[in-house]
Scaffold this motif. Structure first.
Motif, PDB file in Angstrom:
ATOM      1  N   LYS A  25      76.608  68.050  57.527  1.00 47.50           N
ATOM      2  CA  LYS A  25      75.674  67.587  56.408  1.00 47.50           C
ATOM      3  C   LYS A  25      75.009  66.064  56.441  1.00 47.50           C
ATOM      4  N   GLU A  26      73.755  66.306  56.022  1.00 44.34           N
ATOM      5  CA  GLU A  26      72.967  65.115  56.279  1.00 44.34           C
ATOM      6  C   GLU A  26      73.357  63.867  55.302  1.00 44.34           C
ATOM      7  N   ARG A  27      73.830  63.890  54.284  1.00 43.73           N
ATOM      8  CA  ARG A  27      74.120  62.958  53.339  1.00 43.73           C
ATOM      9  C   ARG A  27      75.188  63.167  52.333  1.00 43.73           C
ATOM     10  N   ILE A  28      75.824  62.167  51.765  1.00 43.60           N
ATOM     11  CA  ILE A  28      76.746  62.284  50.549  1.00 43.60           C
ATOM     12  C   ILE A  28      76.247  61.320  49.586  1.00 43.60           C
ATOM     13  N   ILE A  29      76.186  62.182  48.381  1.00 41.39           N
ATOM     14  CA  ILE A  29      75.429  61.279  47.468  1.00 41.39           C
ATOM     15  C   ILE A  29      76.644  61.449  46.127  1.00 41.39           C
ATOM     16  N   TYR A  30      76.961  60.149  45.670  1.00 41.68           N
ATOM     17  CA  TYR A  30      77.790  60.067  44.532  1.00 41.68           C
ATOM     18  C   TYR A  30      76.945  60.046  43.306  1.00 41.68           C
ATOM     19  N   ASN A  44      71.466  70.277  51.741  1.00 46.72           N
ATOM     20  CA  ASN A  44      72.434  70.076  53.050  1.00 46.72           C
ATOM     21  C   ASN A  44      73.031  68.762  52.661  1.00 46.72           C
ATOM     22  N   ALA A  45      73.704  68.545  51.686  1.00 45.51           N
ATOM     23  CA  ALA A  45      74.518  67.366  51.348  1.00 45.51           C
ATOM     24  C   ALA A  45      76.015  67.478  50.787  1.00 45.51           C
ATOM     25  N   VAL A  46      76.456  66.561  50.503  1.00 43.82           N
ATOM     26  CA  VAL A  46      78.018  66.613  50.021  1.00 43.82           C
ATOM     27  C   VAL A  46      77.479  65.934  48.745  1.00 43.82           C
ATOM     28  N   ILE A  47      77.790  66.505  47.714  1.00 46.90           N
ATOM     29  CA  ILE A  47      77.364  65.912  46.181  1.00 46.90           C
ATOM     30  C   ILE A  47      78.566  65.742  45.504  1.00 46.90           C
ATOM     31  N   ARG A  49      71.994  74.738  50.156  1.00 50.86           N
ATOM     32  CA  ARG A  49      73.140  74.710  51.140  1.00 50.86           C
ATOM     33  C   ARG A  49      73.888  73.301  50.965  1.00 50.86           C
ATOM     34  N   SER A  50      74.207  72.942  49.741  1.00 51.79           N
ATOM     35  CA  SER A  50      74.809  71.647  49.618  1.00 51.79           C
ATOM     36  C   SER A  50      76.197  72.061  49.196  1.00 51.79           C
TER      37      SER A  50
END
Length: 822
Positions: A297-302, A397-400, A428-429
């Motif tokens: 994954k390209e980024r993690i978003i909180y 493509n992230a983890v949210i 695709r997240s």
């Protein structure tokens, strides 16, 4: 003849139209390729500024560059329509197959809208603004622009790209149908495509203006590996602490381990129902880092509900990962927005130099770890214009991670679920919904599609029992009309004879202040040195932070409570979520059961005592007329309380059991089911969800008025939906307050002449010294002469008499919302 896209102000260097088109095409393709719409996105980039291939625009931009102080009228030359007009006339012809017409409508709408926001296909006034733009509108020198475009881009090349784009769109239309997702999913895919264009265009323009070689790619994978190692070391150190083997810490450790194991699961929509105080932040980050590494994954978003949580969570992660540059906090900054976000008109250009500062990165969301609010997340999908949607493609493509997901605004629930379904199926997240009180978003009309066996934590009932640190006492029947400040004060005093600290949480700022003032008049509390603390959103973030964590001059609540000092804290609900603080007793006025559970999480948080007491009371000083969601929540909690009194076993013998929380949300959602789809009063209660879903009402009205079907196959009324969308009621204005030396200095500095980079830095600092003031409060402050206008009226500030050390902003009257969500 050389046709010009941009002229760099500092050296008059020219960027040709063809160079800009190709570069934006490549940037849009790169963003679109993440989800398999490379050609859909790329073709919008190739055509977006085709209309600059004219003598009219060439003269216009040269005059603007030569006369920066008196440029020609912005938007006097239309350059954004031509590319959309070409696509529509070439591929939306009568004999074209439906799939080609649909594709043409998507691409053309993105092109004609890249300065203002996507157009309605069918609007409430029974017209088609899209058709009016690409068919009806007369366009000067259109033929010249088209011929020049085809000199550099052969027609057969465009035809080939369009066929590939059509295949991509048809692929996703099938996926949407196969997953039984509503049509709104298609409108969100169009917005994703639009996002690719907007970001590629803005980024390429900035790179040219600043004469950069290219944007620097971030090695997110390497950063995630390093971060995972650092987090693991931190967790290992915690296991060596003095209280590492306490029952609660052992349970926290086990739940954190389960998060790591779960990270190997495929991308999906999952839940993390760690009890309040169970270490959600680090456990969810452990899952996110491991999942990002395993699934590239390209980024993690909180995503957090309130700005009060961002500082604490982000600070905790920054301290562990030790790389500030890779972690971005995006607070909603209304001062920054009002001053810097100058919305382009249909065709206009922004020619002033834009400095490369945090604002650009923040809009872009190009860092591996992002902390932002629920409001900003929802704005990315549904707010008007181009500024918010620009970052939508960064959500793929992230983890949210959604912290305290039960705080989704009621009227946005259907829109929220649609966005999450889109991000999972098409984006695709992986999505992780964190809360101790899961709201049951899969049991509403437009439901969230969870993955199979979505809960990370095993045997939740056992965890809940093991984690139980408080006893809930329902005192609501002792006074049906509620306790006033005097009665509440007496009750708090009774508790203070047994414990060292009490937290009282009330629903309105006025009730909080009244109780605070009443307690301050009690002599024996003063004689025994009991400290009485006030908290509300009338205090700026820096003020609240000092109250919680202290500063160079004094210790904060957290340290003083840890030392066992005698403290009474009276607060609004801002203290309920994300604040790592622990009292020996909590008193909560009647509200939603989820809020009561969050309040209970501030009591005996670390389980140092076997059990402590949480009391539910009625507060007669609260006026909930302007707080309907809290009022409804309190009513549904009353129903659950009655059922618990009648048969506690049915609710697991615990008012905070998963069964009780589920029952509460069942009643709550049933009561507000018509509000979940965002009803719009000004459109006679038509709902916003339908405007970007089927838009049935206005399509039927169009057929009735014109006695024919609309000329378009897409029916979304995107511009109308964006016009009415607000994640929360926006009848508030941000003002900078003179809190402490820094707040006063900021007001002085902003009163002078500033360079753009200085201004950007000051406005970002000002976020910590800003309070959102509601209209009636602002009118009172202006009447008193306490409002200062800075920067030609773009920024407001308060004079010192209007801000107090105890209460913050001082106007009389109730606010209409009491959460720092903006």
């Amino acid at each position: 003849m050389t046709y010009i896209a941009h002229i760099r102000q500092k050296d008059n260097e020219i960027q040709t139209v063809q160079a800009h088109l190709i570069e934006v095409q490549l940037g849009a393709e790169q963003a679109g390729e993440k989800i398999g719409i490379k050609n859909l996105a790329g073709i919008t980039g190739l055509l977006h500024d085709m209309g600059k291939n004219t003598e009219l625009f060439r003269d216009y931009i040269q005059e603007a560059a030569a006369n920066p102080d008196k440029p020609p009228q912005k938007g006097s030359v239309d350059h954004s329509t031509a590319g959309g007009k070409l696509i529509h006339e070439r591929y939306h012809i009568s004999q074209a197959a439906p799939q080609f017409k649909v594709t043409a409508e998507w691409i053309a709408n993105c092109i004609i809208s890249h300065h203002q926001g996507l157009r309605d296909y069918v609007s409430p006034d029974q017209t088609s603004p899209y058709i009016e733009r690409v068919v009806t509108k007369e366009l000067k020198q259109y033929q010249q622009a088209k011929e020049e475009f085809f000199k550099n881009n052969p027609p057969e090349h465009l035809d080939s790209l369009f066929e590939l784009a059509t295949a991509e769109l048809q692929h996703y239309i099938k996926i949407i149908k196969d997953h039984k997702l509503p049509p709104i999913t298609g409108s969100l895919l169009m917005k994703y495509m639009f996002s690719c264009l907007i970001d590629a265009d803005r980024t390429n323009t900035r790179i040219f203006e600043e004469n950069e070689a290219s944007t620097k790619l971030i090695d997110h994978r390497s950063f995630f590996h390093k971060s995972y190692t650092l987090l693991s070391q931190h967790l290992a150190a915690l296991e060596q602490g003095d209280s590492a083997n306490s029952p609660i810490n052992l349970l926290r450790r086990e739940m954190s381990r389960q998060c790591e194991e779960f990270a190997y699961r495929p991308s999906g929509v999952y839940t993390l129902s760690i009890p309040t105080g169970g270490g959600k932040t680090l456990a969810s980050m452990r899952y996110a880092l491991k999942h990002a590494i395993e699934h590239n994954k390209e980024r993690i978003i909180y995503i957090v509900p309130y700005t009060t949580i961002i500082e604490q969570n982000a600070a905790e992660i920054r301290n562990i990962l030790q790389n500030d540059d890779m972690i971005l906090e995006h607070h909603s900054n209304v001062i920054d927005d009002k001053f810097e976000d100058r919305q382009d008109d249909d065709n206009g250009e922004m020619y002033e130099v834009r400095t490369k500062n945090l604002k650009l990165a923040r809009d872009h969301w190009d860092r591996p770890i992002i902390f932002t609010t629920m409001v900003q997340f929802l704005n990315t999908f549904y707010a008007k214009g181009t500024r918010n949607v620009r970052r939508l493609h960064q959500l793929s493509n992230a983890v949210i991670v959604f912290d305290e997901v039960q705080s989704v605004p009621v009227h946005c629930i259907s829109l929220f679920n649609a966005a999450l379904n889109f991000l999972h199926v098409i984006g695709r997240s992986s999505l992780l919904l964190c809360t101790a009180t899961q709201p049951g978003l899969d049991f509403v009309k437009h439901k969230l599609h969870f993955s199979e066996e979505p809960e990370i934590i095993q045997d939740l009932d056992h965890v809940g029992r093991s984690f139980k640190r408080v006893e809930i006492h329902d005192l609501t029947q002792q006074s049906p009309s509620g306790w006033g400040a005097e009665e509440l004060s007496s009750f708090v005093q009774d508790q203070m004879r047994e414990v060292n600290s009490v937290l009282v949480i009330l629903n309105t700022k006025m009730a909080v202040r009244k109780l605070f003032e009443t307690l301050n008049e009690v002599e024996w509390l003063q004689d025994e040195g009991v400290q009485i603390v006030h908290l509300s959103t009338n205090m700026c973030p820096a003020h609240r932070k000092d109250v919680f964590s202290g500063n160079d001059e004094q210790e904060g609540l957290i340290q003083r409570l840890a030392k066992g000092e005698r403290i009474i804290c009276v607060s609004t609900q801002l203290i309920e979520a994300g604040v790592n603080i622990s009292f020996e007793c909590v008193v909560r006025s009647l509200a939603g059961l989820d809020s009561i559970a969050q309040a209970a999480g501030r009591c005996n948080r670390h389980g140092k005592d076997e059990r402590r007491n949480v009391y539910i009371v009625r507060a007669s000083d609260e006026v909930l007329t302007h707080l309907p969601d809290i009022k409804i929540g309190a009513e549904k909690t009353e129903r659950v309380l009655q059922e618990f009194r009648d048969n506690p076993a049915l609710l697991g013998n615990d008012l905070l059991s998963s069964a009780a929380i589920a029952r509460y949300f069942e009643y709550y959602f049933h009561h507000i089911e018509d509000k979940m789809h965002y009803p719009i009063k000004k459109l006679e209660q038509k709902n916003l969800f339908d405007l970007i879903d089927r838009n049935r009402y206005y399509v039927d009205a169009y057929r009735l008025k014109h006695a024919k079907q609309p000329e378009v196959l897409n029916h979304y009324a995107i511009a109308t939906a964006e016009k009415y969308f607000e994640a929360i009621s926006n009848n508030a204005t941000a003002v900078i307050v003179p809190y402490g030396h820094k707040g006063k200095q900021l007001i002085l500095d902003l009163n002078g002449e500033l360079e753009p980079n200085e201004l950007g830095d000051l406005l970002r600092e000002a976020q910590q010294y800003t309070v959102n003031i509601y209209d009636q409060e602002l009118r009172q402050l202006e009447k008193n002469g306490d409002v200062i206008h800075l920067l030609h009226g773009h920024v407001l500030a308060l004079r010192e008499p209007a801000y107090s050390e105890h209460f913050g902003v001082e106007p009389k009257g109730e606010g209409t919302w009491d959460m720092a969500v903006i």
